[in-house]
Every structure is written in structure tokens, then in C-alpha cells.
Write an enzyme that holds these catalytic residues in place. Structure first.
Site, PDB file in Angstrom:
ATOM      1  N   GLU B 140       0.517  -1.310  -0.063  1.00  0.00           N
ATOM      2  CA  GLU B 140       0.101  -0.028   0.031  1.00  0.00           C
ATOM      3  C   GLU B 140       0.668   1.372   0.090  1.00  0.00           C
ATOM      4  O   GLU B 140       0.460   2.188  -0.685  1.00  0.00           O
ATOM      5  CB  GLU B 140      -0.911   0.064   1.125  1.00  0.00           C
ATOM      6  N   HIS B 209     -11.008  -5.036  10.147  1.00  0.00           N
ATOM      7  CA  HIS B 209     -11.554  -4.608   8.783  1.00  0.00           C
ATOM      8  C   HIS B 209     -12.772  -3.680   8.676  1.00  0.00           C
ATOM      9  O   HIS B 209     -13.516  -3.534   8.203  1.00  0.00           O
ATOM     10  CB  HIS B 209     -12.139  -6.119   8.083  1.00  0.00           C
TER      11      HIS B 209
END
Lengths: 425, 365
Positions: B140, B209
Site C-alpha cells: 500500500e 476490517h
């Protein structure tokens, strides 16, 4: 290839005189399909030496130079030699002047000087065109100068004046120039490497998607300490995967502030990490501008041809401390003396004179010219105005509507107080 | 007071917030409010002029809690239009922008061949090729930085985080480079990136998440943040974000991807800095965004039955706030609990409509 300078001292016992090139193993990846990296099977299954011969191999530096058979036994012409000399002298004088100005209180904050490493900057950047990009770290003054940013603009930026290359908003660690494609100047180490990867991606995109004639390369400079950072490895992977036109240049000066490279790295030979990702890794003597230049030529040609990235480790040294605030007590005097004897400027001077490329007088003229240039830059910076208060909010957003809608229903940027710098945000 | 939904400067927007009722609790206004939870309760003026405010042409219906409400009928007042799900609306916006400008590209994990983990980029790789819809490795920080470098040198990347929580790994690039480079380069380089991705509490996805990252990104100067909540504003905001010269972070919500709505056929964009009036009212203003909008609307149904008249505003623009629409009195209620894995526990941590009703009743005492 012919070594330009006579004596090169070994690096901590291991021999490092020659440029060492490590090729990736013979299990090369299959030729690129139309999809990026999608349909290839693992190279292990296709271990076949006959296969390997058909694919375009990574060419060693030595072979390219041997093929050329230059008519000139020397590595440079007179003009090139003088350009290189002038650039290195500019870098050295400028940094020395920075130190003076800092101690006189004209600039503040973190200032990281490049003394001793000029060969790397000059060796690489003087081969680039104006549209090629350079990405650096906080030790970026000389990279900016080599790329073509004027000494005036850099000095003004250091003084924080509005005539600086970033209008006084960046400072020592953020030298940007759109005109010269100097993409900074980053304070955190490793931060610039993904940005450089992005610039290389744009170059490839322009060529393949926009169908423009673009062979711009990007050169990313960073240090030995950065080579233990995750961003470095992530970018090596992506650059090799997408075959981006980028050159990763490690300026290994053995010290990350006070942390010795050998104490912080499990395998200190950084050039070996290139082949692990499928790109060539080269080690070069970074105190010798001509050797650096030869390696750089090969790496740039590779990138322009679309063959992908190269990792170049330059063994170099910084004569001063990490920054002007660093007392520099940890480094051994003997080590400093060893590298001071290999000063790149003295070495090039010797080469030019010995090979009758230039006379002492010509070189002295260049030094004088540069001294005057740097003095003039200081005068210009001194005389320049400070940024006005209204500049505070000007460049926060490219589109100032991003400051939003105020309580009166209008965009804040339309408020007249906004441009005067008195608006409340 | 109201907000226009079609793109237009806030200058021409409708009436100002009128007088306060001194009997109600009024908190001082603050300009840079960190978005802590996805629900806001404020006390608004008693006399806001509902009649002059523009009503939202679509979606006045109160939509049920979970996002599987494919039965929600809406009528587009703007002509015939076509019906689609929220993720398709995002895809449509993205595709239209990529057709319009060849510099727009997408990068992220599984955006290409896989079509996106929530199918937002489905079919785009086949249409535009592997370089324009780039499947990145799992890095990322590096690919966000790569997007930023590409934006500096002329492209307009749309960077997808497979889950907003993953963008924590890219925080260095987003905070230092994305937000600040325009400033530190003295305005020389612009960073027209869009960073988008789903976030928020799904169905038992677990704590990591299910994070809401808005509060972390609020402190970064130089970026804009928007959150979409309906297919209409999803497409509009996506297009506006891509066309914007500023770096924009577009927050989507996992549970809203299957919302169905009719959107106009003709091209439109939503204003990035404006909030949306969902339900004009007179007694109390409830500010909300993203999925909580639907919880609030459900609570509003109950409140109306109990005699209250809540005004619901979907703030949409998280940074900067549309202070004009939101008004001068804000009272913040803060809920910031990590969401555990078990489903029942999850229910208790997410604000439920019943709790919204109770809170409003308390405020209106």
C-alpha cells in the site's frame, strides 16, 4: 574497463576495485506478454538453459564498453571534463557557503551537506536531459544544482525567501522544480522512492497508453540507511515487475547519522539485492566521477530502451557530519582521512591535468567563476523579500475551493480577507 | 436551509440558518471538527424555513437498516434515468471519466483482472488495458506513493484501497506527500489523486476490517474527504473527485454497495464541498453521513410518529465541512468503540436507530 584513477583502497578488507556486476540467475522470466505479469508460470518449471539464451540477457557494463571500441582511449572529452569539474566545484562551494551562512544565522533548521559525495550527483545527473526526473532525499541541494536549478533559487529557498525555488515554503529538505523536473527533496527517508517509481510509471504510461514519444528516465537517490526500509523493497519489486525506466542509486556513505551501515544491515552489500528482484545490481566506486559516469551511462541506456530498472550502489563518503547540528564524534579519524585522500574533485583535477585535457589555469578560472556565482547567490538571497502573510493559505490546495463553504454560504476562498491572510479558517 | 445536489457554488444556495431558540442547548461552533463517529446530533434553530429549502428530488423514502434493501423504490424527478446498484454507479462514474480523459488511471490490489474486490472496477481492465487499470502487488505505501508520483508528473490516478483500513499502511505517503507536496513545492506540483475504498462495519468482518479512518485523516492538511451514501451521490462524487485538482479521499461503505436507486441518464457531478439535505425539518438537526444516514432515517420515522420533526443532513463532505449548511450550533456526541467479531456484540457497538431516537428525545427536553 580501464580504471580512471590509480589507487582505490579496498572497502573494509574486501576488494572493490572493479565495478562488480551481478546478473540475475539464468532462470530469467519469460518474455513479457500483453498482460503485466499475469500469465507467467513460475520460472522454476521452465529451467532450461537453451530458453535462456533466446531471451534478451542483461548486459554487463564491461561488455558494452568493450563493444564500443572507442577511438579515444580516454573516458571523456575536454568539454565533458570541464562540465563535470564545474559541476562538482559548484556543489562543493555551495555547500561550504551554506555552512558559513548557517553559522552566521541566515538559515535555520536542518541542513544536510553533500561534501564528498559530489561524484555521484555529477556522474549521474549530467547524463540526463531536462525532461528526465530526479528524486532525492533531504541531502538534496547538490542534486538540485546538478539538475539545473540556479544557485540563486536554491540559496533563496534556504534563506526562506519568496524568490526561492519553492517560494520559501519548502526549505532545505524540499527542493522542487517543475521546470527542471526535480521532484524533491523529502524529509523522511524512503519517502521519495515510491514517488520516483510513480514518475517512471508516468513515463511508461505516456509511451504505451498515450502513445507519446517518451523515453524519460527517473533517477532516485537515497542512502544506505534507506536500504533497510520497506518502501525500498516494495519499489524494487514494482519497478522490476513493470519494467519501469528508473535507476535506484544508493549513496552508501556507510553512516546513517551515527549508525554504521555494518551494524544495521544483515548483508551490507546492497548491490546484491538487485538480482533478488530481477534487476542488475552494480557496485561502483562513488569517489570516482568517471567510473560513476560509465555505470550511469549503461543504466540510463537500459532504462531508455525499456529494459527496466537498475540498482547502483555507490561507495562514497560525506566529509561533514550528517547535518550541521551533528557533532560527528563517532566516525574514526583514520576513516575520514582515508576518504579525504580520495576527494573526487582532486582526483578529477589530477586526471584532467595528467591527460592534458585541461590546464591548471583553466581550472582555476572555473573555480573563481563558481566562487563569484555563489557569492552573488547569497547577495541575491539576502536582498530578496520574505514571503507575505497572504502566502500562508495560497498553496495548501491546488483548487482553493477545498477550504470549503463558510458560514455565510460562499466559498472561503472568495472572501477578500482570505487573500490578505486575515481570514479565519 | 438546504444544499443543492447538482453541482453549483454554495453562493447561490438557499436560505441561511435563521434564529436560535435560546431555550435549546447551543454549543459554540468549531471550524475544524474532527469526525469521530458516524453520527452527529445537533440542536438546530427552531425557525428554519423549510418551505424555501430545496428538497432532494429522490430517495425521500426511509430505507431499511442493512444495505440489502434492493426493494427501495425511488423515482427520479429528473426524467427517465436508469436503475443501478451503488457499486455500479461508482463504476459508471469511473468509466465515464476514464473515457473522457486518457490520463485517468486506476491502481490497486485486484482492481484489474479480478474486477475489484467489490466489483467497482469490473470490466475496466478488459476495456482499458492492464496499464490503465493496474493490478499492484500488496504494498500500500509504495503504490500509493507511486500514484502520487504519477500525479505529480501528469497522470490522474484513482488509488483503491481494498479496505480503508489498509490505507493505514499508506499513511506516510498520504500524510506527508499527498497532502503536503503541493505546499512544500511552492505550488509547482499538483497531486490530483483520488484515494477511495470501502470501510466501516460490515457483517462480522472483525475489528481490523471495520475501522473508520476519517478521524485519522482529518488532521492532514491539504486533502479533501468526502463520503458517499447513495448511488446518486456516489457517481457524482466520484466524477467530481477525479476532476478535482486537489487530492480527494472518497469513503465508501461496505454495506451500501448493494443499494439500488434510479439515477439520471445525463451527465452530472456533485459538488465536493456541499452537504445534502435529506429530510428538512424544524425541531432538531441530525447530521450524518454514509451508512448512518439510513439508521437516522429509520429513527426519523419513529420520531415523526412521536411528534418530532427532525431535519436530517447528510454532510457528505467530511473535510472541509459545509458549515453553511450545517449551521452554527453543533453538539458532538462521541462513540468510538472497536468493533468486536461476534455479530451480537457488533450490533451493540454500532449505533442503532432506537438509540438515535432516545438521544433526540433527551436533547429536546
Amino acid at each position: 574497463m580501464a580504471t580512471a584513477f590509480s589507487a582505490t583502497l579496498p572497502l573494509h578488507g574486501s576488494s572493490s576495485q572493479e565495478n562488480r556486476l551481478l546478473l540475475p540467475p539464468t532462470r530469467l522470466p519469460p518474455p513479457p506478454s500483453s498482460f503485466l505479469g499475469s500469465t507467467r508460470s513460475l520460472p522454476f518449471r521452465r529451467l532450461n538453459h537453451a530458453h535462456a539464451a533466446r531471451r534478451s540477457p542483461v548486459v554487463a557494463v564491461q561488455e558494452i564498453v568493450k563493444e564500443k571500441k572507442p577511438t579515444n582511449p580516454l573516458l571523456i572529452t575536454k568539454e565533458e571534463g570541464l562540465v563535470l569539474y564545474e559541476d562538482m566545484i559548484l556543489g562543493r562551494s555551495f555547500e561550504d557557503m551554506c555552512a558559513q551562512m548557517y553559522y552566521r544565522g541566515k538559515m535555520f533548521g536542518f541542513v544536510h551537506l553533500y561534501n564528498g559525495q559530489e561524484a555521484v550527483s555529477t556522474g549521474f545527473i549530467k547524463l540526463l536531459t531536462k525532461s528526465d526526473s530526479v528524486v532525492s532525499t533531504y541531502r538534496d541541494h547538490v542534486h538540485a544544482l546538478s539538475k539545473g536549478v540556479s544557485a540563486r533559487a536554491v540559496m533563496s529557498e534556504l534563506f526562506g525567501k519568496v524568490t526561492g525555488c519553492c517560494r520559501g515554503q519548502g526549505g532545505s529538505m524540499h527542493m522542487f522544480s517543475k521546470e527542471h523536473n526535480m521532484l524533491g527533496g523529502f524529509a523522511f527517508i524512503g519517502e521519495g522512492i515510491p514517488v520516483a517509481t510513480g514518475a517512471a510509471f508516468t513515463s511508461k504510461y505516456k509511451r504505451e497508453v498515450l502513445k507519446q514519444d517518451c523515453d524519460d528516465v527517473t533517477v532516485a537517490f537515497f542512502g544506505d540507511g534507506t536500504c533497510n526500509n520497506g518502501q525500498f523493497y516494495e519499489c524494487l519489486n514494482m519497478a522490476a515487475l513493470y519494467k519501469l525506466p528508473i535507476i535506484f542509486v544508493v549513496e552508501n556513505n556507510l553512516w546513517a547519522i551515527g549508525m554504521s551501515h555494518l551494524r544495521s544491515t544483515s548483508d551490507p552489500e546492497i548491490w546484491k539485492k538487485g538480482p533478488a528482484f530481477g534487476m542488475p545490481g552494480v557496485h561502483v566506486d562513488g569517489m570516482d566521477v568517471l567510473k560513476v559516469r560509465e555505470v550511469a551511462k549503461e543504466a540510463v541506456i537500459r532504462a531508455r530502451r525499456g529494459e527496466g530498472p537498475t540498482l547502483v550502489e555507490c561507495e562514497t563518503y560525506r566529509f561533514r557530519g550528517h547535518s550541521l547540528a551533528d557533532p560527528d564524534e563517532l566516525r574514526d579519524a583514520a576513516e575520514k582521512a582515508k576518504y579525504a585522500a580520495r576527494d573526487p574533485i582532486t582526483a578529477l583535477k589530477k586526471y584532467l591535468i595528467e591527460n592534458k585535457l585541461a590546464k591548471e589555469g583553466e581550472l582555476k578560472t572555473i573555480e573563481k567563476k563558481i566562487d563569484e556565482l555563489v557569492e552573488e547567490a547569497v547577495e541575491f538571497a539576502d536582498a530578496s523579500p520574505q514571503p507575505g502573510r497572504s502566502q500562508l493559505l495560497e498553496n495548501v490546495f491546488a483548487d482553493p475551493k477545498g477550504f470549503g463553504i463558510g458560514p455565510d454560504g460562499r466559498y472561503r476562498c472568495e472572501d477578500p480577507k482570505f487573500t490578505e491572510g486575515t481570514a479565519q479558517v | 436551509m438546504a444544499a443543492r445536489i447538482h453541482g453549483g457554488a454554495g453562493a447561490g444556495a438557499a436560505t441561511a440558518l435563521s434564529t436560535f431558540n435560546p431555550k435549546k442547548l447551543v454549543a459554540p461552533s468549531r471550524t475544524n471538527l474532527p469526525a469521530r463517529s458516524s453520527k452527529r446530533c445537533i440542536v438546530a434553530a427552531a425557525g428554519s424555513d423549510a418551505s424555501k429549502s430545496l428538497r432532494v428530488g429522490h430517495s425521500q423514502k426511509l430505507i431499511a437498516n442493512a444495505a440489502v434493501a434492493t426493494k427501495a423504490e425511488t423515482s427520479a424527478t429528473t426524467g427517465t434515468g436508469h436503475e443501478l446498484l451503488l457499486f455500479e454507479a461508482l463504476q459508471e462514474g469511473l468509466e465515464e471519466e476514464m473515457d473522457r480523459d486518457p490520463h485517468v488511471c486506476v491502481m490497486g490490489e485486484d482492481v484489474g483482472h479480478y474486477g475489484g474486490s467489490y466489483k467497482v472496477t469490473k470490466g475496466l481492465a478488459d476495456k482499458f488495458g492492464d496499464l490503465r487499470v493496474l493490478d499492484t502487488p500488496i504494498c500500500e505505501n509504495a503504490f500509493t506513493g507511486m500514484g502520487i508520483g504519477a500525479a505529480m508528473t501528469g497522470l490522474r490516478p484513482v488509488i483503491e484501497g481494498m479496505n480503508m483500513g489498509f490505507l493505514l499502511l499508506a499513511f506516510n505517503q498520504i500524510s506527508n506527500n499527498c497532502g503536503m507536496l503541493h505546499y512544500t513545492s511552492g505550488g509547482q506540483f499538483t497531486i490530483p489523486v483520488v484515494i477511495r475504498g470501502p470501510g466501516g462495519v460490515g457483517r462480522q468482518l472483525g475489528a481490523e476490517h471495520s475501522q473508520r479512518l476519517e478521524s485519522y485523516f482529518q488532521s492532514i492538511p491539504g486533502i479533501q474527504m468526502v463520503a458517499c451514501s447513495t448511488p446518486y451521490n456516489a457517481k457524482g462524487l466520484m466524477k467530481a473527485a477525479i476532476r478535482s485538482e486537489n487530492p480527494v479521499i472518497l469513503f465508501e461503505h461496505v454495506l451500501l454497495y448493494n443499494l439500488k436507486e434510479k439515477i439520471p441518464d445525463e451527465e452530472y457531478i456533485c459538488n465536493l464541498e456541499e452537504a445534502e439535505m435529506v429530510r428538512p425539518g424544524e425541531h432538531i438537526t441530525i447530521l450524518t453521513y454514509s451508512r448512518m444516514r439510513y439508521h437516522v432515517m429509520q429513527a426519523a420515522k419513529t420520531l415523526v410518529n412521536k411528534g418530532y420533526d427532525p431535519e436530517v443532513i447528510d454532510i457528505r463532505s467530511l473535510k472541509p465541512f459545509d458549515l453553511y449548511t450545517i449551521g452554527n450550533s453543533v453538539k458532538k456526541t462521541h462513540r468510538d468503540v472497536p468493533t468486536p467479531y461476534a455479530g451480537t456484540l457488533e450490533e451493540w457497538t454500532v449505533v442503532q436507530p432506537a438509540q438515535i431516537v432516545t438521544a433526540v428525545e433527551q436533547l429536546c427536553q
